[in-house]
Design a protein around this motif. Structure first.
Motif, mmCIF file in Angstrom:
data_model
loop_
_atom_site.group_PDB
_atom_site.id
_atom_site.type_symbol
_atom_site.label_atom_id
_atom_site.label_comp_id
_atom_site.label_asym_id
_atom_site.label_seq_id
_atom_site.Cartn_x
_atom_site.Cartn_y
_atom_site.Cartn_z
ATOM 1 N N TRP A 4 1.098 -1.513 -0.186
ATOM 2 C CA TRP A 4 -0.059 -0.460 -0.332
ATOM 3 C C TRP A 4 0.583 1.537 0.447
ATOM 4 O O TRP A 4 0.496 1.680 -0.309
ATOM 5 N N LEU A 8 0.436 4.651 -4.568
ATOM 6 C CA LEU A 8 -0.956 4.966 -4.545
ATOM 7 C C LEU A 8 -1.396 6.017 -4.810
ATOM 8 O O LEU A 8 -2.740 6.792 -5.620
ATOM 9 N N TYR A 9 -1.199 7.191 -4.625
ATOM 10 C CA TYR A 9 -1.821 8.120 -5.158
ATOM 11 C C TYR A 9 -1.712 8.489 -6.060
ATOM 12 O O TYR A 9 -2.749 9.563 -6.920
ATOM 13 N N LEU A 12 -4.806 7.134 -7.301
ATOM 14 C CA LEU A 12 -6.424 8.084 -7.652
ATOM 15 C C LEU A 12 -6.601 8.578 -8.902
ATOM 16 O O LEU A 12 -8.258 8.729 -8.196
ATOM 17 N N LEU A 22 -4.494 -4.041 -6.461
ATOM 18 C CA LEU A 22 -4.356 -2.639 -5.967
ATOM 19 C C LEU A 22 -3.273 -2.618 -4.766
ATOM 20 O O LEU A 22 -3.416 -2.567 -3.922
ATOM 21 N N GLN A 115 -11.293 8.313 -3.769
ATOM 22 C CA GLN A 115 -11.001 6.872 -3.623
ATOM 23 C C GLN A 115 -9.814 6.742 -2.569
ATOM 24 O O GLN A 115 -9.622 5.402 -1.655
ATOM 25 N N GLU A 116 -9.070 8.132 -1.795
ATOM 26 C CA GLU A 116 -8.308 8.218 -1.297
ATOM 27 C C GLU A 116 -9.471 7.462 0.827
ATOM 28 O O GLU A 116 -8.645 6.637 1.227
ATOM 29 N N ILE A 119 -9.151 3.664 0.410
ATOM 30 C CA ILE A 119 -7.893 2.962 0.683
ATOM 31 C C ILE A 119 -7.810 3.179 2.133
ATOM 32 O O ILE A 119 -7.995 2.304 2.961
ATOM 33 N N ALA A 122 -10.137 1.040 3.340
ATOM 34 C CA ALA A 122 -9.576 -0.428 3.590
ATOM 35 C C ALA A 122 -8.964 -0.757 4.332
ATOM 36 O O ALA A 122 -8.720 -2.490 5.492
ATOM 37 N N LYS A 123 -7.604 0.214 4.373
ATOM 38 C CA LYS A 123 -6.752 -0.397 5.461
ATOM 39 C C LYS A 123 -6.639 -0.019 6.999
ATOM 40 O O LYS A 123 -6.258 -1.050 7.504
ATOM 41 N N GLY A 129 -6.092 -4.495 -0.887
ATOM 42 C CA GLY A 129 -6.260 -3.829 -1.849
ATOM 43 C C GLY A 129 -7.389 -4.544 -1.990
ATOM 44 O O GLY A 129 -8.241 -5.019 -1.943
ATOM 45 N N PHE A 130 -7.337 -3.656 -3.614
ATOM 46 C CA PHE A 130 -9.128 -3.679 -4.178
ATOM 47 C C PHE A 130 -8.853 -4.857 -5.211
ATOM 48 O O PHE A 130 -7.893 -4.357 -6.616
#
Length: 742
Positions: A4, A8-9, A12, A22, A115-116, A119, A122-123, A129-130
């Motif tokens: 992760w 990541l960014y 996005l 991801l 989107q951020e 993530i 999720a974390k 991940g997705f």
């Protein structure tokens, strides 16, 4: 896999419709160089990307929806959701496509801030991940039209299958030749015929159609077969990127056909080839990936490049990877996904390449089953069952690659509707056939391959569709004359299941209707004093509606457009004129040579003809549809060209287009070049002497100027590199004019 913590960014801001895990890479080093990591069980969450907001995207996307559960017997089977509707105080959306209401309100899957949030959320609960479901279609760019480009490109072709033992190994296709009424091209490089007729891969309107058609059946992007910077495929790439901007999220990726470059540079040194390939890679970063990162398929911060192979050697490619690239701050080195066919179909190939590429993708099933006597048109064929067995091999390799090879980060399955490569003469190799349907079970190859992947426990990261528009190999999923929209409906049904989303089948036929109406408007727009601007305006709105999946309103607007055409056509008169030659109306500007009651031409003696000024002025003043007819006979046993040129004021924007193909065992690896020339009416390839043949070819208002500016003050010039007889030359025109000049 990638952690992760990095990449990541940069993701996005990208469209989220690729099949990709991801889990992001912690550094910018080439992926094939990273060490094997200790693997643990991971938890992935499925992620959709079809819900938008007006504030963020100008549409609510899937928050609004009209659908019918056709197979349901429940109390209610039709549902209409209007996400725009609010409660009295405006705090709640009262009609959304969900049985549950989000505590956060309506959000946009394309909003980088949202989107951020996803993530971070999720974390926080231990999700690694997705999983997204990407479907890419391979796209070719080698077919043109005289009206759009001044050449038919790959619609016409002469090729020899040097490695074939089939009944016929040499093929001559003359796309200029038409049926008696001019409605059908009778000799094209394809075993299947396009329902839309011949189209130009370089036409921005056709490119827009392709994107609309792809989105309507759940395809998330194209991987364009690309050669090198100076190749015509790069012109197509730049044009596609401009069109795709209108329809984000949509991806335009690269399927790098490295063998085009190596064939074109066959007389250059290995070092020169490596330098050129590396320079082209830098070009892609500077001019494509950096400036169009929102359209480029990405793996974290790494652009994804598909590599077809059979061009560069492993040694050359290793040299390329070792050379530095000037990378923008937010982009890393590419990941390379090689074709299973050329990189992993044998253990020898894989051992040579496995440390250089980062994954593999499937292609058209390549099964070498020798044909029985009843199929002597080909050397090899596949059964529909063979296509599934091929995908099993692709799956076994791909899943093992990701599990066992440190640098292997993703793999791609493939689904193809069938194949018949006689259109391209097997690119100089063998002739192969993959049926579109099993005649006993009536199951299609397309369906069987999709069903395999939907049932498989080993899921690919991407499904590649080879192809959307390759007619020479007959692998297209576009509408065909004999099976109409079958492959497109199949694709829609299966991409819907693959992504676990609902796709509306009412959108499948609308892009072709839009394209047909757009071409009709372009034709009428050449008619003096006929105003087509309102129809063009409506067509632009239809394209937007189709792109936003508002198919009901798109269809309603198309009906309004057809009513507009009917009103325009009531303002027109259409008159037919016929002109024969040689005559006082169509006469020779240089005394012709006669032989056996026919006109004789050879490499030094042509036939030059001009219209009288009365007829020429009439054609200059009117919009028209025109046909040129003549009979011809080759007099000597040699492969020859019979060319008709016209007076023309139209100049090509490109110096020419080139294509590369070769036969591996042929001593003369060939580069096939075609030049764009709007003055060229037709270019017929002929090899059989002593036989009269008839030709009917188009004459275009946009190409022919009828101003006597051709060689020897001609309007038409018949030329050849051999000896021919000509007879029965005539032209017919339908003239379009506004009644009473108003």
């Amino acid at each position: 896999m990638m952690s992760w913590s990095h990449g990541l960014y940069s993701l996005l801001a990208l469209p989220l419709l690729l099949v990709i895990y991801l889990v992001f890479q912690p550094d910018h080093q080439p992926l094939q160089q990273k060490p094997m990591q200790q693997r643990r069980n991971k938890v992935f969450a499925d992620l959709t990307s079809n819900k938008f907001t007006r504030e963020s995207d100008g549409t609510y996307g899937m928050w609004s929806y009209h659908g019918i559960a056709h197979e349901s017997h429940a109390d209610q089977t039709e549902f209409i959701y209007n996400a725009d509707l609010l409660s009295h105080d405006g705090s709640i959306h009262t009609s959304i496509a969900s049985a549950v209401y989000p505590l956060m309100g309506l959000t946009s899957d394309m909003d980088p801030v949202y989107q951020e949030y996803l993530i971070l959320q999720a974390k926080a609960v231990g999700i690694d991940g997705f999983i997204l479901e990407w479907v890419f279609a391979d796209l070719t760019s080698n077919k043109f039209t005289r009206e759009s480009d001044g050449t038919y490109g790959m619609w016409s072709y002469h090729g020899i299958a040097h490695e074939s033992h089939a009944d016929q190994t040499e093929f001559i296709y003359n796309a200029d030749l038409l049926s008696h009424d001019g409605s059908i091209h009778t000799s094209i490089t394809s075993a299947v015929y396009p329902l839309m007729g011949l189209t130009s891969d370089m036409d921005p309107v056709y490119q827009e159609y392709l994107i609309l058609q792809a989105k309507a059946v759940g395809i998330d992007g194209f991987i364009l077969e690309w050669g090198y910077r100076e190749h015509q495929s790069n012109v197509a790439l730049l044009s596609l990127l401009q069109v795709a901007k209108k329809y984000k999220p949509f991806n335009i990726g690269i399927n790098w056909c490295d063998h085009w470059l190596t064939v074109d540079m066959k007389n250059k040194s290995s070092e020169q080839i490596v330098e050129k390939f590396h320079a082209d890679l830098q070009y892609l970063y500077d001019s494509i990936f950096n400036t169009h990162s929102d359209l480029t398929p990405m793996y974290g911060s790494h652009p994804i490049i598909f590599l077809f192979g059979d061009g560069l050697s492993a040694t050359q490619f290793s040299d390329i990877l070792s050379r530095p690239l000037h990378l923008p701050d937010d982009l890393s080195t590419p990941i390379w996904i090689g074709s299973y066919l050329n990189f992993a179909s044998t253990s020898e190939r894989w051992s040579e390449w496995k440390d250089l590429i980062n994954g593999t993708y499937g292609w058209v099933p390549n099964v070498r089953r020798p044909t029985p006597p009843s199929m002597s048109q080909w050397d090899y064929y596949s059964t529909t069952e063979d296509t599934v067995a091929y995908q099993q091999n692709v799956t076994n390799h791909g899943s093992n690659c990701v599990s066992e090879v440190a640098g292997c980060v993703m793999w791609c399955g493939s689904v193809s509707p069938g194949m018949d490569n006689r259109g391209c003469a097997g690119w100089g190799r063998e002739l192969r056939y993959v049926p579109r349907h099993n005649l006993t079970t009536h199951k299609s190859s397309n369906d069987l391959q999709w069903e395999f992947y939907l049932a498989s426990k080993k899921q690919p990261d991407v499904i590649v569709l080879p192809t959307i528009n390759d007619f020479p190999e007959a692998t297209t999923i576009l509408p065909l004359k004999n099976s109409t929209f079958t492959a497109l409906y199949s694709t829609l049904n299966h991409t819907s299941s693959w992504k676990n989303v609902s796709l509306d089948m009412r959108g499948v036929t609308l892009p072709m209707q839009w394209f047909t109406d757009y071409k009709k408007a372009e034709f009428y727009n050449m008619t003096d004093k006929l105003n087509v601007s309102n129809i063009f305006h409506l067509l632009e709105s239809v394209a937007v509606l189709i792109g936003h999946q508002d198919y009901v309103q798109a269809n309603n607007t198309l009906q309004i457009i057809r009513q507009g055409f009917s009103k325009l056509e009531r303002k027109l008169t259409v008159n037919t004129i016929n002109i024969t030659g040689p005559s006082k109306e169509l006469y020779g500007t240089v005394p012709p040579v006669f032989r056996d009651n026919s006109t004789y031409i050879n490499s030094t003696t042509g036939l030059f003809m001009a219209l009288t000024e009365d007829y020429a002025m009439m054609l200059r003043a009117h919009n028209y549809k025109g046909l040129l007819r003549f009979d011809y006979q080759l007099l000597e046993p040699k492969f020859s060209h019979l060319i008709v040129r016209s007076s023309s004021k139209r100049q090509s924007m490109s110096p020419g287009y080139s294509y590369a193909f070769y036969s591996r065992n042929s001593p003369s690896q060939s580069v096939y070049k075609v030049r764009a020339d709007f003055a060229e009416v037709c270019n017929l390839m002929v090899k059989t002497p002593g036989k009269w043949k008839s030709a009917i070819v188009h004459l275009y208002k946009s190409n022919q100027s009828w101003d006597h500016s051709g060689k020897h003050a001609s309007d038409l010039h018949f030329a050849t590199d051999a000896s021919f007889l000509l007879r029965n030359i005539s032209m017919s025109f339908q003239l379009y004019k506004v009644k009473n000049g108003r």
